[in-house]
Design a protein around this motif. Sequence first.
Motif, mmCIF file in Angstrom:
data_model
loop_
_atom_site.group_PDB
_atom_site.id
_atom_site.type_symbol
_atom_site.label_atom_id
_atom_site.label_comp_id
_atom_site.label_asym_id
_atom_site.label_seq_id
_atom_site.Cartn_x
_atom_site.Cartn_y
_atom_site.Cartn_z
ATOM 1 N N SER A 1 -3.942 -0.926 -3.461
ATOM 2 C CA SER A 1 -2.991 -0.397 -3.084
ATOM 3 C C SER A 1 -3.039 0.947 -3.690
ATOM 4 N N ARG A 2 -3.956 1.646 -2.751
ATOM 5 C CA ARG A 2 -4.092 2.628 -3.166
ATOM 6 C C ARG A 2 -3.021 3.999 -3.054
ATOM 7 N N ASP B 1 -2.644 -5.623 -11.121
ATOM 8 C CA ASP B 1 -3.239 -5.514 -10.264
ATOM 9 C C ASP B 1 -2.459 -6.367 -8.569
ATOM 10 N N CYS B 2 -1.444 -6.335 -8.296
ATOM 11 C CA CYS B 2 -0.320 -6.470 -7.370
ATOM 12 C C CYS B 2 0.433 -5.917 -7.445
ATOM 13 N N TYR B 3 0.655 -5.618 -5.909
ATOM 14 C CA TYR B 3 1.650 -4.332 -5.105
ATOM 15 C C TYR B 3 2.979 -4.476 -5.570
ATOM 16 N N PHE B 4 3.325 -6.447 -4.993
ATOM 17 C CA PHE B 4 4.515 -7.414 -4.846
ATOM 18 C C PHE B 4 4.602 -7.515 -5.944
ATOM 19 N N CYS B 5 4.173 -8.156 -7.091
ATOM 20 C CA CYS B 5 4.466 -8.510 -8.004
ATOM 21 C C CYS B 5 4.851 -6.845 -9.540
ATOM 22 N N MET B 6 4.256 -6.240 -9.165
ATOM 23 C CA MET B 6 4.752 -4.783 -9.698
ATOM 24 C C MET B 6 6.056 -4.429 -9.369
ATOM 25 N N ILE B 7 6.026 -4.073 -8.543
ATOM 26 C CA ILE B 7 7.567 -3.427 -7.727
ATOM 27 C C ILE B 7 8.638 -4.290 -7.663
ATOM 28 N N ASP B 8 9.511 -3.768 -7.961
ATOM 29 C CA ASP B 8 11.190 -4.777 -7.460
ATOM 30 C C ASP B 8 11.738 -4.871 -5.871
ATOM 31 N N VAL B 9 11.132 -5.041 -5.033
ATOM 32 C CA VAL B 9 11.870 -3.904 -3.398
ATOM 33 C C VAL B 9 13.420 -4.621 -3.681
ATOM 34 N N TRP C 1 -3.652 -10.989 2.370
ATOM 35 C CA TRP C 1 -2.627 -9.920 1.407
ATOM 36 C C TRP C 1 -2.832 -9.213 1.989
ATOM 37 N N ALA C 2 -3.036 -8.670 2.968
ATOM 38 C CA ALA C 2 -2.900 -7.544 3.794
ATOM 39 C C ALA C 2 -1.658 -7.352 4.979
ATOM 40 N N PRO C 3 -1.097 -6.151 5.050
ATOM 41 C CA PRO C 3 0.619 -6.310 5.952
ATOM 42 C C PRO C 3 -0.047 -6.321 7.329
ATOM 43 N N HIS C 4 0.864 -6.764 8.062
ATOM 44 C CA HIS C 4 0.955 -7.179 9.327
ATOM 45 C C HIS C 4 1.961 -5.983 10.048
ATOM 46 N N VAL C 5 2.827 -5.648 9.988
ATOM 47 C CA VAL C 5 3.894 -4.768 9.874
ATOM 48 C C VAL C 5 3.694 -3.733 9.294
ATOM 49 N N ILE C 6 4.150 -2.816 10.558
ATOM 50 C CA ILE C 6 4.971 -1.693 10.250
ATOM 51 C C ILE C 6 6.072 -1.398 10.272
ATOM 52 N N CYS C 7 6.800 -0.515 9.139
ATOM 53 C CA CYS C 7 8.137 -0.150 9.252
ATOM 54 C C CYS C 7 8.327 0.926 10.331
ATOM 55 N N GLY C 8 9.830 0.446 10.756
ATOM 56 C CA GLY C 8 10.544 0.892 11.735
ATOM 57 C C GLY C 8 10.307 2.851 12.177
ATOM 58 N N SER C 9 10.259 3.150 10.208
ATOM 59 C CA SER C 9 10.516 4.791 10.180
ATOM 60 C C SER C 9 8.801 5.329 10.674
ATOM 61 N N ARG D 1 -6.758 -3.457 -0.656
ATOM 62 C CA ARG D 1 -7.922 -4.303 -0.196
ATOM 63 C C ARG D 1 -7.263 -5.611 -1.840
ATOM 64 N N GLU D 2 -8.153 -6.303 -1.520
ATOM 65 C CA GLU D 2 -7.216 -7.868 -2.042
ATOM 66 C C GLU D 2 -7.095 -7.511 -3.656
ATOM 67 N N PRO D 3 -5.994 -8.048 -4.151
ATOM 68 C CA PRO D 3 -5.449 -7.895 -5.845
ATOM 69 C C PRO D 3 -6.562 -8.310 -6.507
ATOM 70 N N LYS D 4 -6.716 -8.334 -7.265
ATOM 71 C CA LYS D 4 -7.330 -8.931 -8.748
ATOM 72 C C LYS D 4 -6.725 -9.981 -9.537
ATOM 73 N N ASN D 5 -5.083 -9.709 -9.885
ATOM 74 C CA ASN D 5 -4.389 -10.248 -10.518
ATOM 75 C C ASN D 5 -3.332 -10.412 -9.961
ATOM 76 N N HIS D 6 -2.299 -11.209 -10.721
ATOM 77 C CA HIS D 6 -0.639 -10.805 -10.622
ATOM 78 C C HIS D 6 0.128 -9.776 -11.366
ATOM 79 N N HIS D 7 -0.658 -9.646 -12.456
ATOM 80 C CA HIS D 7 0.016 -8.851 -13.680
ATOM 81 C C HIS D 7 -0.180 -6.986 -13.510
#
Length: 431
Positions: free
Chosen positions: A79-80, A51-59, A10-18, A43-49
């Motif tokens: 994800s503070r 408390d999950c950054y990637f499930c809540m935002i439509d990238v 769940w941790a990010p492993h890359v940094i954006c170019g900007s 931090r580690e998400p508790k659920n996908h409803h």
Amino acid sequence: MPMGDQDKPWAPHVICGSCRSTLEGWLRGTGRAMPFAIPRIWREPKNHHDDCYFCMIDVTKYRKVKGRQALQYPDIPSSRAPVPHDDSLPVPQPPENMEDAMEISSEGSAGSSSHEMGDEDFAPRTTSEPHFPSQSELDDLIRDLGLTKSGAELLTSRMKEWNLLEDCRISVYRKRHEEFKIYYDFSDMCYCKDVTGLFTALGLEHDPVEWRLFIDSSTRSLKAVLLHNGNKNPSLPLAHSVQKKENYHNVKQLLEKINYAEFRWDVCGDFKMLAFLLGLQGGYTKYSCFLCLWDSKADDDHYNKVHCPPRVELQPGMLNVLRQPLVDSKKVLLPPLHIKLGLIKQFVKALDFGGETFQEICLMFPKLSEAKLKGGIFVGPQVNKMLKSEKLERAMTKVEREAWCSFRDLLTRKQMKYEYLTNLSELQEVD
């Protein structure tokens, strides 16, 4: 700032170019500083409803120019949001040389306070003495590593041999299943005999409406699992057998052992399993649908007849109903993935194998065998890749493009990738 949890998925492993170019410009003293004083803390998400950054935002709606400001980033416990600069957190001055930068980085990694890291639960170590983990800390480590019972025993025994453990026992992991063993029975299959007691032992509230029963099998096993509708709670295994094959009588026995008649969960599974549950005859039958009386052998009506008469009841001996249904047809949930795979299979099989569209599909998946390509046997990620390919759509003829756009619109309109179709009228419309 130190970087941690890089071994977690769940941790990010890359940094954006900007961000990278901004940091490099600030370090050289030729560019502006970052717009925040404390970056986004993960931090580690508790659920996908909720408390999950990637499930809540439509990238997928993100664009470099248009719509960039409209994208809202959530501020959730896992994800503070970044903290901007203010009087208490001013813009830092860049170091004069790289040696000072490395020294600052090493000092930050060794002694960053909890306020600097934005984590109130973080407590840095102030001593260099070895730490001997307690039993609870060892349990947390084994859980994070996802070790089996044998792997947990091996790790504990090695740490015990190296004198890294004091008050921890090795044999505790041999009996970690004893707490829940009393709720299961072992005969020709392992099944849960007290579902209510199992939920109570896990500290969960059992509302049958909020759970669905998933039944599936392979050539080696037959299994049943309870899945939470919102995926907020973990799945619970109810039955498993390595001796039973997938047939009507074994599925009936499984439902009787887990006392399905008392709870009456919604049931989901593949089409073959649904045929067993509803008592339908297998094979290439005339009336194979449990929702309507669709004539599978009337080839001339398949693309002309839009509405088929609904199936009123499942009566054994009539309209390809072989046995008494085990569940109510209104309790059946059709898996959206199976519907998608079935539709893409029919689309590919109707293509001209020498045409440009089929050749483009072959180029997209060069490792697939010819038999799978001609049979339309794909998996979910492969279908998603085909849906996103503009080159594939340009290679289609007018008729093929119309069918392809209808298939894509159906997946988008019904949101079959994310939700189950539970309304019977919607099921009949899709059918």
